[in-house]
Design an enzyme around this catalytic site. Structure first.
Site, mmCIF file in Angstrom:
data_model
loop_
_atom_site.group_PDB
_atom_site.id
_atom_site.type_symbol
_atom_site.label_atom_id
_atom_site.label_comp_id
_atom_site.label_asym_id
_atom_site.label_seq_id
_atom_site.Cartn_x
_atom_site.Cartn_y
_atom_site.Cartn_z
ATOM 1 N N MET A 1 50.057 13.922 24.941
ATOM 2 C CA MET A 1 50.390 12.646 24.033
ATOM 3 C C MET A 1 51.086 12.922 22.897
ATOM 4 S SD MET A 1 49.070 10.749 26.127
ATOM 5 C CE MET A 1 47.553 10.860 27.402
ATOM 6 N N PHE A 246 43.752 18.341 26.711
ATOM 7 C CA PHE A 246 44.114 19.527 26.220
ATOM 8 C C PHE A 246 45.498 19.722 26.522
ATOM 9 C CE2 PHE A 246 39.762 21.709 25.864
ATOM 10 C CZ PHE A 246 39.436 20.648 24.881
ATOM 11 N N GLU A 247 46.283 19.902 25.766
ATOM 12 C CA GLU A 247 47.904 20.162 25.881
ATOM 13 C C GLU A 247 48.244 21.598 25.201
ATOM 14 O OE1 GLU A 247 50.308 16.766 24.851
ATOM 15 O OE2 GLU A 247 48.834 15.493 25.510
ATOM 16 N N GLY A 248 49.572 21.797 25.403
ATOM 17 C CA GLY A 248 49.978 23.112 24.775
ATOM 18 C C GLY A 248 49.221 24.340 25.307
#
Length: 464
Positions: A1, A246-248
């Site tokens: 996001m 959770f990203e990156g």
């Protein structure tokens, strides 16, 4: 996001922490012969040159300039000056061997035989509209008070709860300050509005992570702090559960962690334990959703972790062990079908954003199940229909991969009824209990006169 108005998040490769691939002189010569073109979309192992350096596209790009940007998944690796580079005096610990380019064998058309057994969480409509509310920050879309969120939204994800540091596990959530968000309500009014939403049958969740909130539960102390801090936020605001966004670099598999059913990487193991603790604390009514990017889920059909050859991105497919472990407690999985590169589907063809086809192919993988890293003896089992939605940008400003309402509805009709599927053959059959649609974001939808909500809420209600 994404927090900002920028449509693609890019980072200077040197600052990204990604491994640098050292090219041979021959590689460099090839790279220098392959000039970069902004009209080209490079995929795995393609080369380009610009500004006196040559580059290798390790995964995919979205037309980024190789000399200044990496893609969202750290794809451009700087191979050094054109004309050749000097190899390091000692080889890397794990040489970045290129994985084979042959696609996985075609998976069986019948779903795996180990579906989840737990009943779904009650209180949701058969087909739900799910959206993210920019509660802790402002951007170009403007601030929206909780009390003013239309009743059409069935699950409202509060963006975002973020950690005090990447490895602390200490999650904090605060309303957007008035200096940043003029018109923001008081905390008391915010809590009362949440209570009213819940009384009306809506679910309000804390979304944890986002593009800027890297969460790495590397220790059991971080795991325990995660549980206690998230619980405190749930209790303070009277929430129904959490959304894991959770990203990156939040999730990454350690070298040698190759079995998604029995993970050994601490950040994976500790997250699973933390989510189970939260579920045990709040019981059957606890709502758990997840919003991974395609790289962390569907890419697992081809690649899982750093792979048996080494050199693959260790984040590939890294959500799979979390989804699998929580499959009996997962309310909705809504993968972000945006800000994504091309991904291979069950038809062994690459599918790209921008139309119904991408939504159909990516979602079918979760409804049918698929072999992880092409290994038919290692199947990721299908989830229940009611656990699956897909995410789409609400507008052209919300993210790359916007699809107009007609295309989104074509995808849903295909998945639910098996009709109007274009050229893709659905492996999962018809899915009448398909849960619905997620969007980033409610704020952006308001900014664009509620196009997403006005088009899709009556459409979902009419599916029966």
């Amino acid at each position: 996001m994404r927090r900002s108005l920028l449509l693609a998040v890019t980072a200077v490769l040197a600052a990204s922490g990604s491994a640098v691939y050292i090219a041979s002189s021959a590689d460099a010569a090839v790279a220098c012969a392959a000039a970069w073109s902004p009209s080209a979309v490079y995929t795995k192992d393609m080369t380009a040159s610009q500004a006196g350096h040559n580059y290798t596209a390790k995964w995919w790009t979205q037309n980024e300039s190789p000399s200044t940007h990496s893609g969202q998944w750290d794809v451009w690796a700087d191979n050094g000056a054109c004309g050749g580079t000097t190899p390091p005096t000692s080889p890397p610990t794990t040489p970045p061997t290129t994985p084979p380019t042959t696609p996985p064998t075609t998976p069986p058309t019948t779903p795996p035989t180990t579906p989840p057994t737990q009943p779904p969480v009650g209180g949701l409509p058969k087909h739900a509209l799910i959206g993210y509310l920019h509660a802790s920050f402002a951007n170009g879309s403007g601030y929206l008070r909780m009390a003013d969120v239309p009743a059409d939204w069935d699950i409202i994800n509060l963006a975002f709860g973020e950690p005090t540091s990447a490895t602390s596990g200490d999650i904090r959530f605060m309303l957007c300050p008035a200096t940043e968000c003029p018109g923001v309500e008081s905390e008391a009014d915010f809590i009362n509005a949440i209570k009213a939403k819940r009384a009306a049958g809506k679910k309000v969740l804390l979304s944890i992570g986002g593009a800027n909130g890297q969460v790495q539960l590397t220790t059991t102390a971080a795991r325990d702090k995660f549980v206690s801090s998230v619980s405190a936020i749930i209790d303070r605001y009277g929430l129904d559960g959490v959304d894991v966004d959770f990203e990156g670099h939040s999730l990454s598999l350690n070298t040698g962690d190759t079995d998604f059913k029995n993970p050994t990487t601490p950040v994976i193991v500790n997250l699973i334990a933390a989510l189970r603790s939260l579920k045990a604390r709040y019981g059957a009514g606890f709502v758990l959703t997840m919003a991974p990017e395609t790289f962390f889920v569907q890419l697992g059909y081809q690649y899982y972790g750093s792979g048996p050859w080494g050199g693959q991105d260790p984040r590939a497919g890294s959500y799979l062990p979390v989804i699998y472990a929580m499959r009996n407690d997962l309310t909705v999985l809504h993968v972000q079908d945006y800000n994504s590169g091309s991904i291979m589907g069950l038809d062994n063809q690459y599918h790209s954003m921008g139309g119904a086809d991408f939504h159909i192919a990516m979602t079918d993988m979760l409804l049918a199940g698929f072999p992880v890293a092409g290994n038919t003896a290692n199947m990721f089992p299908a989830l229940r229909e009611d656990q699956i939605a897909f995410g789409a940008p609400s507008s052209v400003s919300a993210g790359n991969g916007y699809v107009a309402p007609a295309g989104v509805q074509q995808a849903v009709t295909c998945l639910v009824k098996g009709s109007n599927c274009g050229g893709y053959t659905v492996r999962s059959g018809t899915n009448p209990n398909f849960r619905g649609l997620m969007t980033w974001s409610i704020n952006w939808d308001k900014f664009y006169s509620w196009e997403f909500k006005n088009a899709h809420e009556p459409f979902l209600n009419g599916l029966g």
